[in-house]
Scaffold this active site. Structure first.
Site, PDB file in Angstrom:
ATOM      1  N   ASP A  64     -44.338  63.830  50.204  1.00 25.96           N
ATOM      2  CA  ASP A  64     -45.664  63.554  49.653  1.00 25.96           C
ATOM      3  C   ASP A  64     -46.631  63.474  50.836  1.00 25.96           C
ATOM      4  O   ASP A  64     -46.633  62.507  51.590  1.00 25.96           O
ATOM      5  CB  ASP A  64     -45.608  62.227  48.877  1.00 25.96           C
ATOM      6  N   LYS A  97     -58.646  64.585  49.351  1.00 28.22           N
ATOM      7  CA  LYS A  97     -58.429  63.629  50.455  1.00 28.22           C
ATOM      8  C   LYS A  97     -58.576  64.329  51.800  1.00 28.22           C
ATOM      9  O   LYS A  97     -58.450  63.711  52.856  1.00 28.22           O
ATOM     10  CB  LYS A  97     -57.037  63.002  50.350  1.00 28.22           C
ATOM     11  N   GLN A 119     -51.558  61.623  52.101  1.00 21.02           N
ATOM     12  CA  GLN A 119     -52.293  60.909  53.150  1.00 21.02           C
ATOM     13  C   GLN A 119     -52.104  61.546  54.519  1.00 21.02           C
ATOM     14  O   GLN A 119     -52.939  61.358  55.405  1.00 21.02           O
ATOM     15  CB  GLN A 119     -51.853  59.435  53.205  1.00 21.02           C
ATOM     16  N   HIS A 165     -46.222  55.832  46.616  1.00 24.33           N
ATOM     17  CA  HIS A 165     -47.306  55.776  45.635  1.00 24.33           C
ATOM     18  C   HIS A 165     -46.681  56.005  44.252  1.00 24.33           C
ATOM     19  O   HIS A 165     -45.659  56.697  44.140  1.00 24.33           O
ATOM     20  CB  HIS A 165     -48.291  56.904  45.981  1.00 24.33           C
ATOM     21  N   CYS A 172     -51.994  51.633  43.774  1.00 25.64           N
ATOM     22  CA  CYS A 172     -50.975  52.444  43.078  1.00 25.64           C
ATOM     23  C   CYS A 172     -49.654  52.415  43.823  1.00 25.64           C
ATOM     24  O   CYS A 172     -48.931  53.420  43.894  1.00 25.64           O
ATOM     25  CB  CYS A 172     -51.437  53.892  42.889  1.00 25.64           C
TER      26      CYS A 172
END
Ligand code: 7TS
Length: 424
Positions: free
Chosen positions: A217, A243, A220, A140, A381
């Site tokens: 990261d 999220k 998600q 991302h 993104c």
């Protein structure tokens, strides 16, 4: 009994025995009762942000009604109570991630801020001219641009782990990127554009063999996979509350205490100091050193409530439900003539990105919206991913714990309608 009927019955039995009841879960989310353009809302944009369960909404409301005060400073009753709730939320996050100590949990605005914090604090201290940072081809923008900013500031370079046509990272190639100059690896756990689950444990092991720390990261991954930061042995892990069925404006940076201790503050201000004179300031201990100014107190407490909610419905059951639903959706959507799925990794979760022959993804999104179906269309993104697959954009349905097979059927029906509208 027909084969189809027995499959359905078996599914019902399985879900009943597992204790996951999607209809019951749906009742926990007030917004799912909304109509959009007169149609029931079908919310398939969970990778962008998730909807909030009643317990989170009520926790925020309750905080502002009965507990609101600034933290870590008041000696009065409400301030102590707010401080306690905020610190309990930190302990909840630490347990959720399997962290060794709540001191390793820094509240930030979200994944983006967590990564920028590491880039500007760790990066500016430990990464210099000629050094290299390794990222992957499926990041991302928020795990690319902070490193490019650092690159400008210190004169470092960026190396990129390539991926195959399924959207799987090439681990052998990754290993070849290391040199004495490699100072950090920053990689996503789960791609928002492709749905690929990366083998972060292996990626981290390889980096550690070269003495290089790894930032993961987890924006998600945290809502869909069980994460244990000590098991995978990552050095930093960032995710966003919104999220994960929690509020916007709050997120988490996990960092190993030894690294966080060695890092300078990211921002200066109240709460991050232990003493200030005009000559010299002493910084506060972890994690307060990284939490300058009044934080998003309600947000952190709301995030704690979201994690408690997920623990109650059980993330392992959520993951199983979503896995089954993704398999169902993948089969149904790829059976539509003219559809190409972007991202076909063996290990995938929650994300179904696709393009439709001769129709721009934005048009797909707009027509679906007419039926109350919310998806995202665009580059997500992750423009380098679009370039890698030679498409300007994709349509992306992303699943959450409350999605159903009926909603997937609605999606499929609406894609067929898009084809009719465009005469395909
Ligand atoms: N990393 C990944 C893998 C993401 O998917 C996102 C947001 C971020 C970082 C940034 O998170 P933030 O909460 O700080 O903004 N991804 C998406 C998306 O896929 N659609 O909207 C936002």
């Amino acid at each position: 009994m027909s084969a189809a009927a027995s499959t359905i019955l078996e599914g019902i039995r399985r879900n009943a025995s597992s204790g996951f009841d999607v209809e019951e879960v749906r009742r926990d989310f007030p917004i799912l009762g909304e109509k959009v353009r007169g149609k029931p809302l079908v919310y398939l944009d969970n990778a962008a942000t998730t909807q909030k369960p009643r317990v989170v909404i009520e926790r925020l409301d309750g905080y502002y009604r009965t507990e609101n005060a600034n933290i870590h400073r008041g000696i009065h009753f409400l301030s102590e109570r707010a401080t306690q709730a905020y610190e309990e939320a930190r302990a909840t996050v630490a347990r959720f991630l399997g962290a060794a100590d709540a001191r390793e949990i820094v509240f930030v605005r979200g994944t983006t801020e967590g990564i920028n914090l590491v880039a500007q604090s760790y990066g500016r201290k430990f990464i210099g001219e000629g050094d290299e940072i390794v990222v992957s081809a499926m990041e991302h923008h928020s795990n690319i641009v902070p490193w490019q900013i650092l690159r400008e500031q210190v004169g470092a370079g960026l190396r990129v782990i390539p991926m195959n046509d399924h959207g799987e990272l090439l681990v052998d190639e990754y290993e070849r990127l290391f040199s004495d100059q490699t100072k950090l690896v920053a990689v996503t756990h789960l791609s928002n554009a492709l749905g690929t689950i990366n083998p972060v444990g292996e990626i981290i092991q390889i980096a550690h063999r070269h003495g290089v720390p790894v930032l993961v990261d987890g924006a998600q991954a945290a809502p869909h996979l069980r994460v244990d930061v000590r098991e995978i042995d990552c050095d930093f892990y960032a995710f966003s509350g919104h999220k994960l069925y929690g509020p916007t404006g709050v997120g988490v940076l996990y960092g190993k205490a030894s690294l966080l201790d060695a890092m300078p503050p990211y921002q200066g201000g109240g709460d991050m100091i232990s003493s200030v004179t005009f000559e010299k300031t002493l910084y506060n201990v972890l994690p307060y050193k990284f939490e300058a100014g009044t934080p998003n107190i309600a947000g952190a407490i709301g995030l704690g409530a979201a994690i408690d909610y997920l623990s109650k419905v059980r993330l392992d059951l959520v993951a199983a439900h979503e896995r089954e639903l993704l398999a169902y959706a993948t089969e149904a959507v790829s059976a539509i003539k003219g559809v190409r799925i972007i991202g076909t990794a063996r290990e995938k979760a929650a994300v179904l990105s696709f393009v439709l022959d001769g129709v721009h993804a934005h048009d797909v999104g707009t027509i679906l919206d007419q039926d109350g179906i919310a998806i995202r269309a665009g580059h997500h993104c992750a423009m380098p991913v679009m370039e890698r697959f030679g498409v300007p954009a994709t349509a992306r349905a992303s699943l959450g714990l409350y999605n159903t097979r009926e909603e997937v059927d609605a999606l499929v029906g609406a894609i067929e309608k898009v084809k009719r509208v465009f005469g395909r």
